[in-house]
Design a protein around this motif. Sequence first.
Motif, mmCIF file in Angstrom:
data_model
loop_
_atom_site.group_PDB
_atom_site.id
_atom_site.type_symbol
_atom_site.label_atom_id
_atom_site.label_comp_id
_atom_site.label_asym_id
_atom_site.label_seq_id
_atom_site.Cartn_x
_atom_site.Cartn_y
_atom_site.Cartn_z
ATOM 1 N N SER A 128 0.801 -1.219 0.000
ATOM 2 C CA SER A 128 0.000 0.000 0.000
ATOM 3 C C SER A 128 0.834 1.270 0.000
ATOM 4 O O SER A 128 0.404 2.299 -0.518
ATOM 5 N N SER A 129 2.020 1.240 0.590
ATOM 6 C CA SER A 129 2.862 2.439 0.629
ATOM 7 C C SER A 129 4.301 2.043 0.884
ATOM 8 O O SER A 129 4.588 0.936 1.359
ATOM 9 N N VAL A 130 5.211 2.941 0.567
ATOM 10 C CA VAL A 130 6.639 2.719 0.798
ATOM 11 C C VAL A 130 7.280 4.043 1.174
ATOM 12 O O VAL A 130 6.883 5.104 0.672
ATOM 13 N N GLN A 131 8.255 4.007 2.071
ATOM 14 C CA GLN A 131 8.899 5.225 2.556
ATOM 15 C C GLN A 131 10.382 4.985 2.768
ATOM 16 O O GLN A 131 10.800 3.904 3.194
ATOM 17 N N LEU A 132 11.181 6.020 2.471
ATOM 18 C CA LEU A 132 12.626 5.978 2.673
ATOM 19 C C LEU A 132 13.013 6.845 3.857
ATOM 20 O O LEU A 132 12.488 7.944 4.027
ATOM 21 N N VAL A 133 13.945 6.339 4.663
ATOM 22 C CA VAL A 133 14.490 7.093 5.796
ATOM 23 C C VAL A 133 16.005 7.032 5.708
ATOM 24 O O VAL A 133 16.582 5.948 5.578
ATOM 25 N N SER A 134 16.648 8.203 5.761
ATOM 26 C CA SER A 134 18.105 8.267 5.610
ATOM 27 C C SER A 134 18.759 8.754 6.896
ATOM 28 O O SER A 134 18.166 9.488 7.691
ATOM 29 N N GLU A 135 20.021 8.351 7.089
ATOM 30 C CA GLU A 135 20.785 8.726 8.282
ATOM 31 C C GLU A 135 22.256 8.894 7.911
ATOM 32 O O GLU A 135 22.848 8.032 7.257
ATOM 33 N N CYS A 136 22.846 10.023 8.319
ATOM 34 C CA CYS A 136 24.264 10.265 8.070
ATOM 35 C C CYS A 136 25.124 9.496 9.078
ATOM 36 O O CYS A 136 24.828 9.489 10.274
ATOM 37 N N LEU A 137 26.198 8.881 8.597
ATOM 38 C CA LEU A 137 27.143 8.192 9.464
ATOM 39 C C LEU A 137 28.409 9.035 9.633
ATOM 40 O O LEU A 137 28.592 10.055 8.955
ATOM 41 N N SER A 138 29.285 8.591 10.532
ATOM 42 C CA SER A 138 30.418 9.424 10.964
ATOM 43 C C SER A 138 31.406 9.746 9.857
ATOM 44 O O SER A 138 32.043 10.810 9.866
ATOM 45 N N GLN A 139 31.581 8.870 8.908
ATOM 46 C CA GLN A 139 32.556 9.090 7.847
ATOM 47 C C GLN A 139 31.920 9.585 6.551
ATOM 48 O O GLN A 139 32.556 9.542 5.498
ATOM 49 N N GLY A 140 30.715 10.064 6.640
ATOM 50 C CA GLY A 140 30.060 10.594 5.448
ATOM 51 C C GLY A 140 29.262 9.575 4.675
ATOM 52 O O GLY A 140 28.733 9.884 3.606
ATOM 53 N N GLU A 141 29.160 8.366 5.208
ATOM 54 C CA GLU A 141 28.312 7.366 4.554
ATOM 55 C C GLU A 141 26.845 7.689 4.820
ATOM 56 O O GLU A 141 26.524 8.445 5.726
ATOM 57 N N MET A 142 25.995 7.099 4.050
ATOM 58 C CA MET A 142 24.560 7.313 4.223
ATOM 59 C C MET A 142 23.857 5.970 4.388
ATOM 60 O O MET A 142 23.934 5.100 3.521
ATOM 61 N N LYS A 143 23.188 5.802 5.531
ATOM 62 C CA LYS A 143 22.380 4.620 5.770
ATOM 63 C C LYS A 143 20.937 4.919 5.374
ATOM 64 O O LYS A 143 20.366 5.913 5.815
ATOM 65 N N VAL A 144 20.366 4.083 4.544
ATOM 66 C CA VAL A 144 19.016 4.297 4.037
ATOM 67 C C VAL A 144 18.170 3.057 4.323
ATOM 68 O O VAL A 144 18.601 1.931 4.045
ATOM 69 N N SER A 145 16.993 3.289 4.872
ATOM 70 C CA SER A 145 16.053 2.201 5.154
ATOM 71 C C SER A 145 14.805 2.379 4.300
ATOM 72 O O SER A 145 14.299 3.491 4.129
ATOM 73 N N CYS A 146 14.308 1.283 3.778
ATOM 74 C CA CYS A 146 13.097 1.279 2.953
ATOM 75 C C CYS A 146 12.036 0.471 3.691
ATOM 76 O O CYS A 146 12.220 -0.724 3.943
ATOM 77 N N SER A 147 10.944 1.114 4.067
ATOM 78 C CA SER A 147 9.884 0.431 4.800
ATOM 79 C C SER A 147 8.593 0.484 3.986
ATOM 80 O O SER A 147 8.338 1.437 3.262
ATOM 81 N N SER A 148 7.776 -0.538 4.138
ATOM 82 C CA SER A 148 6.523 -0.618 3.385
ATOM 83 C C SER A 148 5.392 -1.032 4.305
ATOM 84 O O SER A 148 5.612 -1.653 5.347
ATOM 85 N N GLU A 149 4.174 -0.662 3.916
ATOM 86 C CA GLU A 149 2.978 -1.048 4.647
ATOM 87 C C GLU A 149 2.151 -1.983 3.772
ATOM 88 O O GLU A 149 2.049 -1.807 2.560
ATOM 89 N N GLY A 150 1.530 -2.949 4.440
ATOM 90 C CA GLY A 150 0.749 -3.915 3.693
ATOM 91 C C GLY A 150 1.664 -4.796 2.857
ATOM 92 O O GLY A 150 2.888 -4.681 2.899
ATOM 93 N N GLY A 151 1.092 -5.647 2.104
ATOM 94 C CA GLY A 151 1.869 -6.470 1.192
ATOM 95 C C GLY A 151 2.388 -7.737 1.838
ATOM 96 O O GLY A 151 3.166 -7.679 2.782
#
Length: 307
Positions: A128-151
């Motif tokens: 039914s939906s999908v969302q991205l959440v990003s987070e900066c790490l100490s060395q400039g990396e980027m952690k990204v999470s993909c979450s979804s509802e339903g399915g």
Amino acid sequence: MDVVFGLLLLLLLGISKGVKTYCDGRQDGAQCYGALGGTLVLKLMDSASEIYKYQWLNKTTVILNGRKNRIVNNQIENRSSFTHSDGVFRIYNLSQTDDGEYALEIFDSHGSKLVHQNQKLTIQAPVSSVQLVSECLSQGEMKVSCSSEGGDSPQYSWTLDGQTLTDTQLLSGNNETNNITLKQDTSGLLVCTVRNHISTISACGFIYTNCTLPNGKLVSPWVIIATNNLCIESTTTPNWIDTEDRSLPQYAVRAAVVFLVLIGIAFYFVWKTKKFKEAQCCPITKTTENQNTSVLIAEFTRSASEL
């Protein structure tokens, strides 16, 4: 009156539909998928017009039973329709109870079984939906999470500028997980796609800005995901299906609405005609009050045609 007719017309034209899936069940062992609350368009045979007897059944019940151009019995006729000319069986408002194993059997005029084809139907809830959440790490990396509802049984995939993510861009995770970490020098249009067998939905975005840690330290230029941008892939219709949905429930609802509209129009004109005849034919009673005697005098007037 015009407003009422307009609302009825909107109701007539605006009949909602769920997710529609297609399955070619002409091959033995076909795996079919249906969306919870949606419609399954199942191709059982090329045509039923010349088949002496056929039946579609699960392990316990004969659901559809027919002979040539006549349906003998349909256990779910209130939410299904079968078209003899193209052998397509449409099932509406799918539920988890429809999940299971089925078989099509075809017989000749002597009762001999000519065909036995198995199909398996799996019912899934669409994403039914999908969302991205990003987070900066100490060395400039980027952690990204993909979450979804339903399915049910969601599967994840990632692309960057339209290309599948590679190991040179990933610090951890892989292209088929919902959590990844991108290397410091990676930027672009990042897309997370969530799919199962009956639905596909993606979240994407590219807004270049600075990546700042929670303590306020500026790390590096980075891409921040626009979580409100959805990229939904289009679905295709198999070439064996008529794109015009000849569903009996849909036509029944539309026919009922049209019938009610016609009944309303008929009552309206009957009422208008009755009022017109009363105005032309019937005496009109006019009551006045005599100012001197306070006696009510009824004066009857008739139409000029009666004089």
